[in-house]
Motif scaffolding. Structure first.
Motif, PDB file in Angstrom:
ATOM      1  N   PRO A  87      15.344  -2.402  20.643  1.00 15.24           N
ATOM      2  CA  PRO A  87      15.888  -3.319  19.632  1.00 15.24           C
ATOM      3  C   PRO A  87      17.357  -3.618  19.884  1.00 15.24           C
ATOM      4  O   PRO A  87      17.985  -3.034  20.784  1.00 15.24           O
ATOM      5  N   GLY A  88      17.902  -4.511  19.070  1.00 19.62           N
ATOM      6  CA  GLY A  88      19.323  -4.792  19.165  1.00 19.62           C
ATOM      7  C   GLY A  88      20.168  -3.597  18.783  1.00 19.62           C
ATOM      8  O   GLY A  88      19.673  -2.595  18.255  1.00 19.62           O
ATOM      9  N   ASP A  89      21.432  -3.710  19.039  1.00 23.52           N
ATOM     10  CA  ASP A  89      22.358  -2.596  18.837  1.00 23.52           C
ATOM     11  C   ASP A  89      22.806  -2.426  17.384  1.00 23.52           C
ATOM     12  O   ASP A  89      23.452  -1.442  17.053  1.00 23.52           O
ATOM     13  N   TYR A  90      22.470  -3.386  16.538  1.00 26.28           N
ATOM     14  CA  TYR A  90      23.013  -3.386  15.182  1.00 26.28           C
ATOM     15  C   TYR A  90      21.914  -3.110  14.153  1.00 26.28           C
ATOM     16  O   TYR A  90      20.847  -3.728  14.183  1.00 26.28           O
ATOM     17  N   TRP A  91      22.256  -2.181  13.257  1.00 22.97           N
ATOM     18  CA  TRP A  91      21.317  -1.744  12.237  1.00 22.97           C
ATOM     19  C   TRP A  91      21.957  -1.803  10.852  1.00 22.97           C
ATOM     20  O   TRP A  91      23.151  -1.552  10.703  1.00 22.97           O
ATOM     21  N   GLY A  92      21.115  -2.095   9.862  1.00 23.36           N
ATOM     22  CA  GLY A  92      21.565  -1.974   8.488  1.00 23.36           C
ATOM     23  C   GLY A  92      21.518  -0.532   8.040  1.00 23.36           C
ATOM     24  O   GLY A  92      21.089   0.359   8.780  1.00 23.36           O
ATOM     25  N   GLN A  93      21.936  -0.305   6.804  1.00 25.80           N
ATOM     26  CA  GLN A  93      22.015   1.049   6.279  1.00 25.80           C
ATOM     27  C   GLN A  93      20.667   1.579   5.825  1.00 25.80           C
ATOM     28  O   GLN A  93      20.514   2.781   5.602  1.00 25.80           O
ATOM     29  N   GLY A  94      19.694   0.708   5.673  1.00 27.21           N
ATOM     30  CA  GLY A  94      18.370   1.114   5.237  1.00 27.21           C
ATOM     31  C   GLY A  94      18.194   0.932   3.745  1.00 27.21           C
ATOM     32  O   GLY A  94      19.132   1.103   2.963  1.00 27.21           O
ATOM     33  N   THR A  95      16.986   0.592   3.350  1.00 33.62           N
ATOM     34  CA  THR A  95      16.662   0.463   1.931  1.00 33.62           C
ATOM     35  C   THR A  95      15.287   1.090   1.695  1.00 33.62           C
ATOM     36  O   THR A  95      14.349   0.866   2.464  1.00 33.62           O
ATOM     37  N   GLN A  96      15.201   1.891   0.647  1.00 31.50           N
ATOM     38  CA  GLN A  96      13.977   2.648   0.378  1.00 31.50           C
ATOM     39  C   GLN A  96      12.948   1.769  -0.315  1.00 31.50           C
ATOM     40  O   GLN A  96      13.255   1.089  -1.310  1.00 31.50           O
ATOM     41  N   VAL A  97      11.731   1.817   0.206  1.00 31.48           N
ATOM     42  CA  VAL A  97      10.591   1.175  -0.442  1.00 31.48           C
ATOM     43  C   VAL A  97       9.572   2.265  -0.746  1.00 31.48           C
ATOM     44  O   VAL A  97       9.154   2.994   0.158  1.00 31.48           O
ATOM     45  N   THR A  98       9.199   2.386  -2.006  1.00 31.85           N
ATOM     46  CA  THR A  98       8.233   3.386  -2.420  1.00 31.85           C
ATOM     47  C   THR A  98       7.083   2.686  -3.143  1.00 31.85           C
ATOM     48  O   THR A  98       7.321   1.945  -4.107  1.00 31.85           O
ATOM     49  N   VAL A  99       5.875   2.914  -2.647  1.00 33.96           N
ATOM     50  CA  VAL A  99       4.688   2.299  -3.236  1.00 33.96           C
ATOM     51  C   VAL A  99       3.829   3.403  -3.843  1.00 33.96           C
ATOM     52  O   VAL A  99       3.362   4.294  -3.126  1.00 33.96           O
ATOM     53  N   LYS A 151       0.849  -1.182   0.000  1.00 33.70           N
ATOM     54  CA  LYS A 151       0.000   0.000   0.000  1.00 33.70           C
ATOM     55  C   LYS A 151       0.890   1.239   0.000  1.00 33.70           C
ATOM     56  O   LYS A 151       2.032   1.183   0.466  1.00 33.70           O
ATOM     57  N   PRO A 152       0.376   2.360  -0.473  1.00 31.04           N
ATOM     58  CA  PRO A 152       1.182   3.592  -0.424  1.00 31.04           C
ATOM     59  C   PRO A 152       1.679   3.922   0.983  1.00 31.04           C
ATOM     60  O   PRO A 152       2.787   4.461   1.138  1.00 31.04           O
ATOM     61  N   GLU A 153       0.906   3.568   1.995  1.00 27.43           N
ATOM     62  CA  GLU A 153       1.334   3.860   3.370  1.00 27.43           C
ATOM     63  C   GLU A 153       2.478   2.974   3.839  1.00 27.43           C
ATOM     64  O   GLU A 153       3.012   3.171   4.929  1.00 27.43           O
ATOM     65  N   ASP A 154       2.864   1.994   3.047  1.00 30.03           N
ATOM     66  CA  ASP A 154       4.046   1.192   3.363  1.00 30.03           C
ATOM     67  C   ASP A 154       5.337   1.884   2.917  1.00 30.03           C
ATOM     68  O   ASP A 154       6.437   1.396   3.207  1.00 30.03           O
ATOM     69  N   THR A 155       5.213   2.991   2.217  1.00 29.94           N
ATOM     70  CA  THR A 155       6.387   3.727   1.753  1.00 29.94           C
ATOM     71  C   THR A 155       7.219   4.206   2.940  1.00 29.94           C
ATOM     72  O   THR A 155       6.706   4.858   3.846  1.00 29.94           O
ATOM     73  N   ALA A 156       8.490   3.834   2.939  1.00 27.89           N
ATOM     74  CA  ALA A 156       9.384   4.173   4.052  1.00 27.89           C
ATOM     75  C   ALA A 156      10.778   3.664   3.730  1.00 27.89           C
ATOM     76  O   ALA A 156      10.975   2.906   2.769  1.00 27.89           O
ATOM     77  N   VAL A 157      11.722   4.061   4.558  1.00 29.39           N
ATOM     78  CA  VAL A 157      13.030   3.413   4.567  1.00 29.39           C
ATOM     79  C   VAL A 157      12.944   2.254   5.558  1.00 29.39           C
ATOM     80  O   VAL A 157      12.532   2.444   6.701  1.00 29.39           O
ATOM     81  N   TYR A 158      13.310   1.084   5.081  1.00 25.89           N
ATOM     82  CA  TYR A 158      13.238  -0.119   5.904  1.00 25.89           C
ATOM     83  C   TYR A 158      14.633  -0.469   6.421  1.00 25.89           C
ATOM     84  O   TYR A 158      15.594  -0.497   5.651  1.00 25.89           O
ATOM     85  N   TYR A 159      14.696  -0.741   7.711  1.00 27.37           N
ATOM     86  CA  TYR A 159      15.955  -1.042   8.373  1.00 27.37           C
ATOM     87  C   TYR A 159      15.918  -2.434   8.987  1.00 27.37           C
ATOM     88  O   TYR A 159      14.954  -2.807   9.662  1.00 27.37           O
ATOM     89  N   CYS A 160      16.985  -3.160   8.782  1.00 29.50           N
ATOM     90  CA  CYS A 160      17.169  -4.455   9.422  1.00 29.50           C
ATOM     91  C   CYS A 160      17.842  -4.229  10.778  1.00 29.50           C
ATOM     92  O   CYS A 160      18.679  -3.326  10.923  1.00 29.50           O
ATOM     93  N   ASN A 161      17.467  -5.052  11.737  1.00 26.04           N
ATOM     94  CA  ASN A 161      18.028  -4.937  13.081  1.00 26.04           C
ATOM     95  C   ASN A 161      18.410  -6.305  13.610  1.00 26.04           C
ATOM     96  O   ASN A 161      17.740  -7.303  13.311  1.00 26.04           O
ATOM     97  N   ALA A 162      19.470  -6.353  14.406  1.00 29.07           N
ATOM     98  CA  ALA A 162      19.904  -7.628  14.987  1.00 29.07           C
ATOM     99  C   ALA A 162      20.239  -7.476  16.457  1.00 29.07           C
ATOM    100  O   ALA A 162      20.901  -6.500  16.864  1.00 29.07           O
ATOM    101  N   ASP A 163      19.769  -8.427  17.223  1.00 28.84           N
ATOM    102  CA  ASP A 163      20.105  -8.514  18.643  1.00 28.84           C
ATOM    103  C   ASP A 163      20.803  -9.848  18.854  1.00 28.84           C
ATOM    104  O   ASP A 163      20.156 -10.891  18.773  1.00 28.84           O
ATOM    105  N   PRO A 164      22.119  -9.841  19.100  1.00 25.84           N
ATOM    106  CA  PRO A 164      22.834 -11.112  19.218  1.00 25.84           C
ATOM    107  C   PRO A 164      22.703 -11.779  20.587  1.00 25.84           C
ATOM    108  O   PRO A 164      23.201 -12.896  20.764  1.00 25.84           O
ATOM    109  N   SER A 165      22.058 -11.112  21.522  1.00 21.58           N
ATOM    110  CA  SER A 165      21.959 -11.701  22.859  1.00 21.58           C
ATOM    111  C   SER A 165      21.071 -12.946  22.809  1.00 21.58           C
ATOM    112  O   SER A 165      20.009 -12.944  22.203  1.00 21.58           O
ATOM    113  N   MET A 166      21.540 -13.996  23.440  1.00 21.98           N
ATOM    114  CA  MET A 166      20.862 -15.299  23.383  1.00 21.98           C
ATOM    115  C   MET A 166      19.739 -15.327  24.412  1.00 21.98           C
ATOM    116  O   MET A 166      19.781 -16.078  25.382  1.00 21.98           O
TER     117      MET A 166
END
Length: 125
Positions: free
Chosen positions: A111-123, A84-99
């Motif tokens: 969230p975890g301390d680690y983030w990706g650089q982000g990827t743009q999604v435009t609808v 949907k158009p409202e899904d338009t955003a920069v999407y970020y991946c996150n990781a929490d390595p704690s077991m």
């Protein structure tokens, strides 16, 4: 140290699909996706837990998005359908390595301390 590299964003028409990928180096356990639209705060989208692979989603994407993980490749995916158009955003991946098993609430708040650089999604409508 964990490094996250995202790919798969782009421009799609409403009703279309995209698949985001997040390749991780280093140990990961709980992984998730967040997004941030212009002028809005970052919001939780989905998570997958390292123990058993259980998942959870924001209400706004339930039934349309699917998070999965290829443990051999240490890569997490976000399959996005019926966009949907409202899904338009920069999407970020996150990781929490704690077991540890994270509740969805605790993960969205801290969230975890680690983030990706982000990827743009435009609808487009």
């Amino acid at each position: 140290q964990v490094q996250l590299v995202e790919s798969g964003g782009g421009l799609v028409q409403a009703g279309g699909s995209l698949r985001l990928s997040c390749a991780a180096s280093g140990r990961t356990y709980t992984m998730g996706w967040f997004r941030q639209a212009p002028g809005k705060e970052r919001e939780f989208v989905a998570l997958i837990r390292g123990s058993g692979g259980s998942t959870d989603y924001a209400d706004s994407v339930k039934g349309r998005f699917t998070i999965s993980k290829d443990y051999a490749k240490n890569t997490v995916y976000l399959q996005m359908n019926s966009l949907k158009p409202e899904d338009t955003a920069v999407y970020y991946c996150n990781a929490d390595p704690s077991m540890r098993w994270r509740t969805t609430y605790s993960y969205t708040q801290s969230p975890g301390d680690y983030w990706g650089q982000g990827t743009q999604v435009t609808v487009s409508s």
